[in-house]
Design a protein around this motif. Structure first.
Motif, PDB file in Angstrom:
ATOM      1  N   ARG A   1       1.180  -1.103  -0.173  1.00 20.31           N
ATOM      2  CA  ARG A   1      -0.163  -0.284   0.168  1.00 20.31           C
ATOM      3  C   ARG A   1       0.865   1.775   0.019  1.00 20.31           C
ATOM      4  N   HIS A   2       2.115   1.597   0.948  1.00 18.07           N
ATOM      5  CA  HIS A   2       2.828   2.710   0.547  1.00 18.07           C
ATOM      6  C   HIS A   2       3.787   2.381  -0.057  1.00 18.07           C
ATOM      7  N   ARG A   3       3.495   1.707  -1.362  1.00 17.05           N
ATOM      8  CA  ARG A   3       4.850   1.733  -2.528  1.00 17.05           C
ATOM      9  C   ARG A   3       6.553   1.482  -2.219  1.00 17.05           C
ATOM     10  N   VAL A   4       6.245   0.673  -0.574  1.00 18.17           N
ATOM     11  CA  VAL A   4       7.411  -0.175  -0.316  1.00 18.17           C
ATOM     12  C   VAL A   4       8.430  -0.896  -1.463  1.00 18.17           C
ATOM     13  N   PHE A   5       7.901  -0.878  -2.103  1.00 16.23           N
ATOM     14  CA  PHE A   5       8.191  -2.421  -3.127  1.00 16.23           C
ATOM     15  C   PHE A   5       7.202  -2.133  -4.293  1.00 16.23           C
ATOM     16  N   THR A   6       7.977  -1.618  -5.691  1.00 13.82           N
ATOM     17  CA  THR A   6       7.345  -1.722  -6.472  1.00 13.82           C
ATOM     18  C   THR A   6       7.463  -2.990  -7.987  1.00 13.82           C
ATOM     19  N   VAL A   7       6.530  -3.038  -8.022  1.00 11.94           N
ATOM     20  CA  VAL A   7       5.988  -4.844  -9.445  1.00 11.94           C
ATOM     21  C   VAL A   7       4.999  -4.093 -10.414  1.00 11.94           C
TER      22      VAL A   7
ATOM     23  N   GLU B   1      17.646   1.105  -4.471  1.00 13.58           N
ATOM     24  CA  GLU B   1      17.054   2.289  -5.351  1.00 13.58           C
ATOM     25  C   GLU B   1      17.849   3.927  -5.541  1.00 13.58           C
ATOM     26  N   ARG B   2      17.318   3.885  -7.367  1.00 12.59           N
ATOM     27  CA  ARG B   2      18.082   4.881  -7.344  1.00 12.59           C
ATOM     28  C   ARG B   2      17.213   6.507  -7.942  1.00 12.59           C
ATOM     29  N   ASN B   3      17.741   7.367  -7.313  1.00  9.37           N
ATOM     30  CA  ASN B   3      16.858   8.625  -7.972  1.00  9.37           C
ATOM     31  C   ASN B   3      17.775   9.694  -8.565  1.00  9.37           C
ATOM     32  N   ASN B   4      17.407  10.326  -9.942  1.00  3.14           N
ATOM     33  CA  ASN B   4      17.550  10.800 -10.871  1.00  3.14           C
ATOM     34  C   ASN B   4      17.558  12.094 -11.060  1.00  3.14           C
ATOM     35  N   GLY B   5      16.663  12.703 -10.031  1.00  2.00           N
ATOM     36  CA  GLY B   5      15.816  14.190 -10.175  1.00  2.00           C
ATOM     37  C   GLY B   5      14.310  14.438 -10.182  1.00  2.00           C
ATOM     38  N   GLY B   6      13.673  12.927 -10.026  1.00  2.00           N
ATOM     39  CA  GLY B   6      12.955  12.329 -10.173  1.00  2.00           C
ATOM     40  C   GLY B   6      12.159  11.565  -9.270  1.00  2.00           C
ATOM     41  N   SER B   7      11.357  10.846  -9.905  1.00  2.00           N
ATOM     42  CA  SER B   7      11.010   9.466  -8.786  1.00  2.00           C
ATOM     43  C   SER B   7      11.922   8.068  -8.116  1.00  2.00           C
TER      44      SER B   7
ATOM     45  N   SER C   1      23.876  13.921 -11.659  1.00  2.00           N
ATOM     46  CA  SER C   1      23.973  13.526 -10.542  1.00  2.00           C
ATOM     47  C   SER C   1      23.221  12.399  -9.983  1.00  2.00           C
ATOM     48  N   TYR C   2      23.451  11.413  -9.756  1.00  2.34           N
ATOM     49  CA  TYR C   2      22.671  10.609  -8.951  1.00  2.34           C
ATOM     50  C   TYR C   2      22.089  10.425  -6.951  1.00  2.34           C
ATOM     51  N   SER C   3      21.624  10.230  -6.754  1.00  2.00           N
ATOM     52  CA  SER C   3      20.837  10.378  -5.479  1.00  2.00           C
ATOM     53  C   SER C   3      20.329   8.370  -5.016  1.00  2.00           C
ATOM     54  N   TYR C   4      20.645   8.362  -4.058  1.00  2.00           N
ATOM     55  CA  TYR C   4      21.148   6.726  -3.998  1.00  2.00           C
ATOM     56  C   TYR C   4      20.184   6.386  -2.182  1.00  2.00           C
ATOM     57  N   ARG C   5      19.474   5.634  -2.123  1.00  2.00           N
ATOM     58  CA  ARG C   5      19.169   4.730  -0.803  1.00  2.00           C
ATOM     59  C   ARG C   5      18.819   3.019  -0.846  1.00  2.00           C
ATOM     60  N   VAL C   6      19.470   2.875   0.314  1.00  2.00           N
ATOM     61  CA  VAL C   6      18.742   1.079   0.502  1.00  2.00           C
ATOM     62  C   VAL C   6      18.865   0.705   1.470  1.00  2.00           C
ATOM     63  N   PHE C   7      17.767  -0.374   1.301  1.00  2.00           N
ATOM     64  CA  PHE C   7      16.933  -1.171   2.474  1.00  2.00           C
ATOM     65  C   PHE C   7      17.421  -2.430   2.584  1.00  2.00           C
TER      66      PHE C   7
ATOM     67  N   ALA D   1       9.675 -10.720   7.152  1.00  2.00           N
ATOM     68  CA  ALA D   1       8.360 -10.461   7.816  1.00  2.00           C
ATOM     69  C   ALA D   1       8.070  -8.689   7.523  1.00  2.00           C
ATOM     70  N   GLY D   2       9.267  -8.108   6.958  1.00  2.00           N
ATOM     71  CA  GLY D   2       8.696  -6.728   5.883  1.00  2.00           C
ATOM     72  C   GLY D   2      10.239  -6.106   5.327  1.00  2.00           C
ATOM     73  N   THR D   3       9.992  -5.094   5.308  1.00  2.00           N
ATOM     74  CA  THR D   3      11.238  -3.991   4.696  1.00  2.00           C
ATOM     75  C   THR D   3      11.499  -3.046   5.736  1.00  2.00           C
ATOM     76  N   SER D   4      12.601  -2.413   6.133  1.00  2.00           N
ATOM     77  CA  SER D   4      13.676  -2.267   7.007  1.00  2.00           C
ATOM     78  C   SER D   4      12.939  -0.430   6.015  1.00  2.00           C
ATOM     79  N   ALA D   5      13.296   0.914   7.468  1.00  2.00           N
ATOM     80  CA  ALA D   5      12.676   1.706   6.952  1.00  2.00           C
ATOM     81  C   ALA D   5      14.251   2.414   6.040  1.00  2.00           C
ATOM     82  N   PRO D   6      14.212   3.105   4.930  1.00  2.00           N
ATOM     83  CA  PRO D   6      15.475   3.714   3.928  1.00  2.00           C
ATOM     84  C   PRO D   6      16.605   4.214   4.718  1.00  2.00           C
ATOM     85  N   SER D   7      18.286   3.572   4.232  1.00  2.00           N
ATOM     86  CA  SER D   7      19.693   3.869   5.001  1.00  2.00           C
ATOM     87  C   SER D   7      19.225   5.979   4.716  1.00  2.00           C
TER      88      SER D   7
END
Length: 940
Positions: free
Chosen positions: A306-312, A633-639, A663-669, A674-680
């Protein structure tokens, strides 16, 4: 497997051949070639001014005409008819902001009928309130799952539901449970819209029938429809049948099992059930999971989806081991629904026993599998044990096979599916067929369950046996919707007298139109919207703050789907926080709250550093000891987009193929069952300048042609993805593909001719194409800002003297960026380009009967054509081993890669040519692998 021969029993195509039996109930005098012929796979293209909806569908060479009808609330009314060669129809009698239900009926020269259904809209209005949901919780789970169940209530409220929760005993009786439902319903009959059963709440049984056709399975079947039929007359006085092999199915008067096989009236409220009791297939594994463990994991993944923690990926998979069965065409439930959701080109068929390899290696929003069944097996698909030992990456599922549609048994196949991976819903689809098309325009899945359960002929398949019978069940959360939106985050407030000042961080999703703010008392009451239309700000002041209460904010997106466009709200996030362990941030796994498994701790210390003009290297700290893996996950100025998933204990990743000077931004889960962590923490880096700048506009560079590879594309093309026309698609996440103005044709679906393209699932080849007698286009929208190699395969299969022009255009401006001529291509020709941005391929006939395209392939930019003019690669099996034979120039260096699934590639060698050829022997290829793929790329 087939247990007995009877009128309507199931048996697979494989069983028919082996046993020489005829096991077709409802045999028809007219038959299509395959199940998808009984479906019209239609999508909608919409425009707001002037308002119109264009229905588009895949052609059928047998079609003689199509009748288009619209349901205006009183049944179907014909609104158009077109000829058999048509593949579209436009409705101009529509309005911007409207939603319309369509039926398309195909007539054919062979006599069979195909049907398709679509719920289409043009900027259909936001539906941010869904009514009341009765949430029935097995009280043996209540204490241990207190945190997760409370969070579930807030998640339901966050999607516009008012929650009526009742904790009940699994030892109660169905009539007592129904009295709770009836009391809630009659207190507000116009607003109670769903029943969500969680746990082993008493299971009703009813009937004297056998929808799977087996004589040892005649009697009472599971009947959650009893709970949804508020005013029907269910009796327990007339049926006396003890012939069933299982005591649960035996039915006699006064035993608490009802008489009715058909639903006595209509279902007023759809029911969905999540029940992990007695799933020993999970409890007996080395990674043992109890009913409590599985229940907790389900609530976690429901929240995360529901919260788009993972995308399919929005695509469908079909594993059909039945065939068309005289018009029953069970898999048409997949083809018909998936076609309307994703378009025909995003629906993939795989062969027997390929379901689990497919859905564990790639993600599919929807999947359907069918074959002869047992209580916990489905022939050609897998078993309950497979669900327990492998995590499937499919959220919404359908299956069809004998026995397991009656799901209340030890390690039942359908319930086992709910415990695996991403899976959140399943249904026994084919007897009867299910009709999910309303979900394409944002409706909850319960709406489709209600439509299917009440269907007595309005929604058709050529043969639709067992419609309106009591066994038709939705397993899973009935309130789920198909297109979750990334919610806003960091929601906080500050009171100042009679004012409450609210702030939040924006949603990272695309096409966000603004935000709505609400005030209410909690999940058991109403939230009132305070904003008349979506606001573009990330702050809001409530000047009528009552001194208490809860605030909610939701992002509003203009959603685009196969059904057109509609306004879609994210999950709401709350201030003050709802106590769910992160509800106000819209992500993260929960703490266990009951002694069971917990979601892993978030990774830390993420550091991104530029390695070159095309690569950024990542490192991080593993702060958990219980993760199954990591998601980058990667963000290049969008989503944010998912780049890769990695195994447990990995703490580095090199991201290559990037644009220079960008320029690229990154985060890791971290994630586990049981589920997915909060992002790094987020970390950014900029690739070094390579003279190419950061321009993201459409760009095309011709990379060459190849007349040597022919149809043997495996290992030569498609390392990122592919579309083998009429066989299968696997598009990479960085591109969307949209053809227009083409028809489909298939010459041979089981060819040995090397010019025909290798199939994706077996050793055969297929000769099929998109074609036009004038020209057609294919849009390739590369969305990640990077360059990638696009290769198109053209073949004049019947050597009829075709020639054609292939132009690549800027899809936005229409400017021609490159033009190539293709002639004398009876042996097959690949054309390759490095492309970036929104590019349109226009293929125009110059001579011959038509212009054709056989396949499209995606690879890293700059990778060599395996059969190109500079070097060639050939795969040879000899002496029990695989030989990768490379030709080129002396001194050239090549990296050789191998893959078992065309998704994960391993560098197995780097070789240098000492002459014009090199024969590399893969010594690991004789280890019993049934399929292996290779590719060679010029090494730096």
């Amino acid at each position: 497997m087939l247990k007995k021969t009877n009128t309507n029993g199931f048996c697979t195509k494989r069983a028919l051949v082996a046993a020489g039996l005829i096991c077709l109930g409802f045999a028809s005098a007219v038959r299509a070639g395959e199940p998808k012929d009984y479906a019209v796979m239609a999508t909608a293209q919409v425009q707001s001014s002037p308002a119109q909806i264009t229905l588009q569908w895949s052609g059928d060479s047998d079609a003689t005409g199509y009748e288009i009808s619209r349901n205006n609330g009183g049944g179907w009314s014909t609104v158009g008819n077109v000829g058999g060669g048509s593949t579209s129809w436009t409705d101009s009698n529509v309005s911007n902001g409207g939603a319309y239900e369509y039926r398309i009926v195909k007539s054919t020269s062979a006599g069979y009928r195909g049907t398709g259904y679509l719920y289409a809209g043009i900027n259909a209005p936001l539906k941010d309130s869904h009514g009341k949901v009765i949430f029935l919780v097995d009280n043996s789970l209540s204490d241990a799952l207190a945190t997760e169940l409370k969070r579930m209530e807030w998640d339901l409220a966050g999607d516009g539901w008012i929650v009526l929760r009742h904790d009940v005993s699994r030892n109660d009786t169905p009539p007592n449970i129904k009295s709770i439902i009836r009391n809630d319903y009659y207190s507000d009959p116009s607003n109670v819209k769903a029943v969500y059963i969680f746990g082993h709440v008493p299971v009703p049984y009813s009937g004297d029938f056998h929808p799977d056709g087996h004589d040892d399975h005649v009697g009472a079947w599971v009947a959650d429809t009893y709970y949804g039929d508020i005013d029907g007359n269910w009796t327990d006085s007339s049926v006396y049948d003890t012939s069933a092999g299982r005591p649960y199915n035996q039915n006699v008067p006064g035993d608490g099992k009802f008489d009715q096989s058909d639903i006595p009236g209509n279902i007023e409220v759809p029911v969905g059930r999540v029940d992990f009791s007695n799933l020993t297939c999970y409890a007996n594994k080395s990674n043992s999971r109890s009913e409590l463990d599985l229940s907790r994991a389900y609530l976690n993944k429901d929240h995360n989806f529901r919260h788009r923690v993972f995308t399919v990926a929005r695509r469908g998979l079909i594993c059909d081991n039945w065939g068309e069965r005289g018009g029953e065409a069970f898999a048409a439930s997949g083809w018909r629904n998936f076609g309307s959701f994703f378009g025909a080109d995003n629906v993939t068929a795989v062969g027997g026993w390929q379901y689990f390899p497919a859905v564990t290696s790639q993600d599919y929003l929807w999947s359907w599998g069918g074959g002869g069944g047992g209580w916990y097996t489905c022939d050609g698909v897998g078993s309950s044990d497979d669900f327990a030992t492998q995590d499937i990456k499919s959220v919404f599922t359908m299956f069809l096979g004998s026995y397991f549609g009656d799901w209340d048994n030890e390690s039942g196949f359908l319930r086992a599916a709910l415990g695996s991976g991403y899976c959140l819903t399943t249904s026994w689809a084919g007897r009867p067929h299910w009709f999910y098309h309303h979900m394409g325009l944002g409706e909850p899945i319960g709406v489709s369950a209600l439509l299917t359960q009440n269907n007595t002929g309005m929604y058709e398949n050529q043969v639709n046996y067992a419609a309106h019978q009591v066994h038709v069940t939705l397993l899973g959360d009935p309130t789920l919707r198909m297109h979750p939106v990334i919610p806003p985050g960091n929601f906080s407030g500050s009171a100042n007298g009679n004012s409450m000042n609210l702030t939040w961080s924006p949603s990272n999703d695309s096409d966000i139109q603004g935000y709505h703010v609400y005030r209410g008392g909690g999940p058991n009451g109403t939230f009132t919207r305070l904003t008349g239309s979506p606001i573009n700000s990330t702050s809001f002041t409530d000047s009528s703050y009552p001194g208490n209460g809860t605030y909610m904010v939701r992002a509003v997106k203009l959603e685009r789907s196969g059904s057109g466009t509609y306004f879609n709200a994210s999950q709401g996030v709350f201030y003050p926080e709802n106590g769910s362990g992160g509800g106000s941030t819209g992500g993260g796994g929960s703490t266990d709250g009951g002694g069971g498994p917990t979601a892993p701790a978030a990774p830390g210390g993420l550091n991104a550093s530029s390695a070159s003009a095309s690569q950024i290297n990542l490192t991080w700290q593993d702060n958990a000891g219980n993760e199954n893996g990591f998601r980058v996950e990667r963000n290049n100025g969008g989503s944010w987009t998912q780049v890769t998933t990695l195994s447990a204990n990995v703490t580095s990743f090199n991201d290559s193929g990037l644009s220079a000077g960008a320029s690229y931004s990154y985060r890791v889960f971290a994630y586990n069952d049981a589920g997915t962590s909060a992002p790094s923490n987020e970390s950014s880096a900029t690739t070094s300048s390579g003279g190419g700048g950061g321009n993201t506009s459409a760009a095309v560079v011709f990379a060459g042609s190849d007349t040597n590879t022919k149809g043997s594309w495996r290992g030569a093309y498609g390392s990122d993805g592919y579309n083998i026309i009429a066989n299968g698609t696997s598009y990479p996440g960085y591109v969307t593909v949209s053809p227009s103005g083409k028809d489909d044709y298939q010459w041979d679906d089981s060819s040995s001719d090397v010019r025909a393209l290798q199939k994706t699932t077996d050793g055969n080849r297929i000769a099929a194409c998109w074609y036009s007698t004038s020209s057609f286009t294919v849009d390739f929208n590369v969305v990640d800002g990077n360059s990638h190699k696009l290769s198109l395969y053209f073949l004049d299969w019947d050597r009829s003297g075709r020639s054609q022009t292939v132009e690549l255009l800027d899809a936005s401006s229409g400017a021609v960026l490159d033009s190539q001529s293709v002639s004398n291509f009876g042996e097959g020709t690949y054309l390759s380009w490095n492309v970036k941005g929104a590019v349109r391929a226009r293929i125009t006939k110059q001579s011959g009967s038509n212009a054709v395209l056989m396949g499209a392939f995606f690879d890293p930019a700059g990778s060599s054509n395996s059969g190109g003019s500079g070097s060639t690669t050939k795969i040879v099996y000899s002496g029990g081993q695989m030989h990768v034979q490379i030709s080129g120039e002396a001194g050239q260096k090549f990296d050789i890669y191998a893959s078992d699934n065309l998704t994960s590639w391993i560098n197995i060698a780097t070789v240098t040519l000492t002459g014009s050829t090199y024969d590399f022997v893969d010594s690991s290829s004789s280890t019993g692998k049934t399929l292996r793929f290779y590719r060679a790329s010029v090494a730096p």
